[in-house]
Design a protein around this motif. Sequence first.
Motif, PDB file in Angstrom:
ATOM      1  N   ARG A  41       0.824  -1.208   0.000  1.00  0.00           N
ATOM      2  CA  ARG A  41       0.000   0.000   0.000  1.00  0.00           C
ATOM      3  C   ARG A  41       0.854   1.251   0.000  1.00  0.00           C
ATOM      4  N   ARG A  42       1.857   1.281   0.820  1.00  0.00           N
ATOM      5  CA  ARG A  42       2.680   2.483   0.963  1.00  0.00           C
ATOM      6  C   ARG A  42       4.074   2.169   0.454  1.00  0.00           C
ATOM      7  N   PRO A  43       4.801   3.200   0.051  1.00  0.00           N
ATOM      8  CA  PRO A  43       6.212   2.955  -0.226  1.00  0.00           C
ATOM      9  C   PRO A  43       6.832   2.354   1.013  1.00  0.00           C
ATOM     10  N   GLY A  44       7.591   1.282   0.842  1.00  0.00           N
ATOM     11  CA  GLY A  44       8.050   0.506   1.990  1.00  0.00           C
ATOM     12  C   GLY A  44       9.035   1.260   2.858  1.00  0.00           C
ATOM     13  N   ALA A  45       9.888   0.513   3.511  1.00  0.00           N
ATOM     14  CA  ALA A  45      10.794   1.108   4.475  1.00  0.00           C
ATOM     15  C   ALA A  45      11.763   2.066   3.787  1.00  0.00           C
ATOM     16  N   GLU A  46      12.108   3.136   4.485  1.00  0.00           N
ATOM     17  CA  GLU A  46      13.095   4.102   3.991  1.00  0.00           C
ATOM     18  C   GLU A  46      14.412   3.400   3.705  1.00  0.00           C
ATOM     19  N   PRO A  47      15.023   3.660   2.593  1.00  0.00           N
ATOM     20  CA  PRO A  47      16.363   3.100   2.369  1.00  0.00           C
ATOM     21  C   PRO A  47      17.369   3.840   3.254  1.00  0.00           C
ATOM     22  N   ALA A  48      18.284   3.124   3.823  1.00  0.00           N
ATOM     23  CA  ALA A  48      19.274   3.772   4.687  1.00  0.00           C
ATOM     24  C   ALA A  48      20.602   3.033   4.592  1.00  0.00           C
ATOM     25  N   VAL A  49      21.654   3.757   4.907  1.00  0.00           N
ATOM     26  CA  VAL A  49      22.972   3.136   4.894  1.00  0.00           C
ATOM     27  C   VAL A  49      23.735   3.652   6.120  1.00  0.00           C
ATOM     28  N   ARG A  50      24.411   2.743   6.825  1.00  0.00           N
ATOM     29  CA  ARG A  50      25.246   3.211   7.945  1.00  0.00           C
ATOM     30  C   ARG A  50      26.425   2.254   8.112  1.00  0.00           C
ATOM     31  N   VAL A  51      27.443   2.746   8.772  1.00  0.00           N
ATOM     32  CA  VAL A  51      28.645   1.937   8.965  1.00  0.00           C
ATOM     33  C   VAL A  51      28.609   1.359  10.376  1.00  0.00           C
ATOM     34  N   ALA A  52      28.744   0.056  10.439  1.00  0.00           N
ATOM     35  CA  ALA A  52      28.713  -0.611  11.738  1.00  0.00           C
ATOM     36  C   ALA A  52      30.076  -0.453  12.418  1.00  0.00           C
ATOM     37  N   ALA A  53      30.143  -0.826  13.706  1.00  0.00           N
ATOM     38  CA  ALA A  53      31.381  -0.662  14.484  1.00  0.00           C
ATOM     39  C   ALA A  53      32.533  -1.469  13.887  1.00  0.00           C
ATOM     40  N   ASP A  54      32.194  -2.627  13.299  1.00  0.00           N
ATOM     41  CA  ASP A  54      33.270  -3.472  12.763  1.00  0.00           C
ATOM     42  C   ASP A  54      33.647  -3.101  11.323  1.00  0.00           C
ATOM     43  N   GLY A  55      33.163  -1.961  10.820  1.00  0.00           N
ATOM     44  CA  GLY A  55      33.579  -1.502   9.499  1.00  0.00           C
ATOM     45  C   GLY A  55      32.683  -1.984   8.379  1.00  0.00           C
ATOM     46  N   ARG A  56      31.687  -2.841   8.705  1.00  0.00           N
ATOM     47  CA  ARG A  56      30.785  -3.269   7.659  1.00  0.00           C
ATOM     48  C   ARG A  56      29.827  -2.142   7.318  1.00  0.00           C
ATOM     49  N   VAL A  57      29.385  -2.101   6.043  1.00  0.00           N
ATOM     50  CA  VAL A  57      28.377  -1.122   5.647  1.00  0.00           C
ATOM     51  C   VAL A  57      27.027  -1.815   5.679  1.00  0.00           C
ATOM     52  N   LEU A  58      26.128  -1.300   6.501  1.00  0.00           N
ATOM     53  CA  LEU A  58      24.824  -1.937   6.628  1.00  0.00           C
ATOM     54  C   LEU A  58      23.807  -1.188   5.774  1.00  0.00           C
ATOM     55  N   LEU A  59      23.215  -1.894   4.839  1.00  0.00           N
ATOM     56  CA  LEU A  59      22.149  -1.305   4.028  1.00  0.00           C
ATOM     57  C   LEU A  59      20.825  -1.812   4.574  1.00  0.00           C
ATOM     58  N   SER A  60      19.809  -0.966   4.515  1.00  0.00           N
ATOM     59  CA  SER A  60      18.509  -1.442   4.960  1.00  0.00           C
ATOM     60  C   SER A  60      17.396  -0.745   4.196  1.00  0.00           C
ATOM     61  N   GLY A  61      16.209  -1.312   4.266  1.00  0.00           N
ATOM     62  CA  GLY A  61      15.029  -0.701   3.646  1.00  0.00           C
ATOM     63  C   GLY A  61      14.867  -1.108   2.202  1.00  0.00           C
ATOM     64  N   ASP A  62      14.058  -0.325   1.527  1.00  0.00           N
ATOM     65  CA  ASP A  62      13.758  -0.585   0.114  1.00  0.00           C
ATOM     66  C   ASP A  62      14.708   0.206  -0.770  1.00  0.00           C
ATOM     67  N   TRP A  63      15.499  -0.467  -1.563  1.00  0.00           N
ATOM     68  CA  TRP A  63      16.370   0.226  -2.498  1.00  0.00           C
ATOM     69  C   TRP A  63      15.718   0.206  -3.875  1.00  0.00           C
ATOM     70  N   THR A  64      14.561   0.892  -3.945  1.00  0.00           N
ATOM     71  CA  THR A  64      13.831   0.943  -5.214  1.00  0.00           C
ATOM     72  C   THR A  64      13.737   2.387  -5.663  1.00  0.00           C
ATOM     73  N   LEU A  65      13.458   2.566  -6.935  1.00  0.00           N
ATOM     74  CA  LEU A  65      13.379   3.905  -7.510  1.00  0.00           C
ATOM     75  C   LEU A  65      12.422   4.778  -6.712  1.00  0.00           C
ATOM     76  N   ARG A  66      11.254   4.208  -6.357  1.00  0.00           N
ATOM     77  CA  ARG A  66      10.234   5.002  -5.709  1.00  0.00           C
ATOM     78  C   ARG A  66      10.650   5.408  -4.293  1.00  0.00           C
ATOM     79  N   ALA A  67      11.248   4.453  -3.576  1.00  0.00           N
ATOM     80  CA  ALA A  67      11.637   4.751  -2.209  1.00  0.00           C
ATOM     81  C   ALA A  67      12.866   5.653  -2.187  1.00  0.00           C
ATOM     82  N   LEU A  68      13.725   5.513  -3.205  1.00  0.00           N
ATOM     83  CA  LEU A  68      14.986   6.244  -3.203  1.00  0.00           C
ATOM     84  C   LEU A  68      14.821   7.698  -3.610  1.00  0.00           C
ATOM     85  N   SER A  69      13.861   7.978  -4.531  1.00  0.00           N
ATOM     86  CA  SER A  69      13.868   9.310  -5.161  1.00  0.00           C
ATOM     87  C   SER A  69      13.737  10.447  -4.153  1.00  0.00           C
ATOM     88  N   ALA A  70      13.042  10.211  -3.033  1.00  0.00           N
ATOM     89  CA  ALA A  70      12.826  11.317  -2.093  1.00  0.00           C
ATOM     90  C   ALA A  70      14.137  11.821  -1.484  1.00  0.00           C
TER      91      ALA A  70
END
Lengths: 374, 259
Positions: free
Chosen positions: A4-33
């Motif tokens: 129904r709604r654009p899903g979870a916000e796409p987000a990116v953050r760096v974890a303590a151990d240096g990994r890059v954590l991606l989360s949410g919807d990485w789609t055109l619609r969710a990303l454009s905002a």
Amino acid sequence: MAERRPGAEPAVRVAADGRVLLSGDWTLRALSAGLPGLRAQLAQLPPVARWDFTAVQRLDSFGAVLLWHAWNRQWPATEGLADAQLRVIDRIAGSSGKLPASRARFGIVDAIVLLGGALLGFRGHALGFVALFGQIFLELAHVLRYPREWPLREVSANIHKVGVKAMPVTALVGFLIGVVLSYLSALQLKIFGADTFIVNILGLGIIRELGPVLVSVLVAGRSGSAMTAQLGVMRVTEEIDALAAMGISRGLRLVLPKVLALTLAMPLLVLWTSAVALLGGWVSAWVELDLSLGFFVQTLPAVVPITNLYIGLAKGAVFGFLIALIACHFGLRVRPNTESLSVNTTASVVTAITMVILADAVFAIATRSIGVPT
Amino acid sequence: MSAVPVVALHDIVTRFGANLVHDGLSLEIPAGEIVALVGGSGSGKTTLLRHIIGLTRPAGGTVRLFGEGLREGSIHERIARQRRFGVLFQQGALFSALTVGENIAFPLKELGVATAAELRDLVVLKLAMVEMEPEHAALMPAELSGGMIKRAALARALALEPELLLLDEPTAGLDPDRSAAFVRLIRSLHHELGLTVVLVTHDVDTLAALATRIAVLAERRIISFASLEETLKQDHPFIRRFFLGEHGRNALTRQGGNH
């Protein structure tokens, strides 16, 4: 799948151990905002990192392209990548960079190519125009031999379209030009007390020059463009090919009626417009110089030799012929796309007006000693 | 699968002058289905598709997409809703003044989110999805064959990652071989991207090979909305003529192995 709604916000953050954590919807619609912010974040990430996809819910090809470019088009170390997501990114990896950027610089070679193209184009136009000109006469000879094939209906329909329907607008423009011309001349003539010469100026000027040229400009804009557009669309929709397939000559059915109709209708339009322009001129002279209609009508034939009318009518016929032929020439050159249609319609009107004024100059030289009272 | 239907038509009435085309037509299309809309000539299939797109407005009834009214909300919400579906028009409707690549990049450029390099990659990707080569990006639509026009137009329809794909006569004007290839293409895209597909067709081959559900438009409403097998069981003169005429029977026999 569709939510129904654009899903979870796409987000990116760096974890303590240096990994890059991606989360949410990485789609055109969710990303454009929030895209500019995400781009900035991606650009600041450490060049070598481990990318964790575990929390990514959806990934479409736009999200994949975004990441791929953030990775400088190389696979980094990843984890938690679902099969479907892997396929999406893999496809980007396979197709990335295959389309070279279009050349933007304009060099000397391009200039030469452009010039050569323009010259060849001009040659093509000249040849095409001459060919069409010849074709018209062949068609004319053909219908003179076989009078049953005269496209009379088409000619009559075209005369109605380019002649009768053009009468209001040419009358309006002619009347106003007559008023303006007469008013300006009257102001000057009053100074010298040469009031009656207004008839000479209006008569010669309008009947010989202004009438034919004025009508030509209006008709080129009104009917010339319509003819080009009509033939052009008929080419786009393959109607002209359909005619050819039926064994019907496009010259006989499409070009000849237009050329003939305009050649016949233009002198009549010139006569009509000149008459209305003279009327406008008289109205202005009457207001400004108190010139009576009786005097105007009586003086006109005396000071303007009738030859001028013939010259005006002949000009009308020639200009009409030129406008129609040029319109058909450009109409038949339209290629099946919208850009070509607009280019050719513009070219048709501009060329027609230019050619009319050129032809008018030729007329002026050829008839310089005819019909001018000395 | 979410419960909200992707397309919900309710009580649609369409009138052209004195001619009543749809009279109280209702249809709900669940997500993830490939729905074929069939009906006789002039039964208003394409008109119904145009109602869904929002190009025409029915005289009565409501159209809801993704659970929202078609004309609901602010202008931005409406535009955002329109970007959730892609349309393949019958003649392709590629912009004739632009190259194939520019055509595909056009909706993305309008959105203004991708950089030039990303756009180029996305164009190649979309071309690859519809089995075209990167070199085709430089061609003008006038230089393409009928099948290529359809595929390029499909690539453009896919440019904005739609959730719903609307196809108007996707295989009309293609030879049987091309048409079968196009059907395979749509099926694989449906599988990969999880799209909902609505197609208008009167080609029994296409719908037998593709559709998970068939909506039959006759007598100004949807008389049946079911799988192919169940549709065939119905006793309605139009369904008998359409599917069990000579051509229809042959097509169904040909597709028999796939179902």
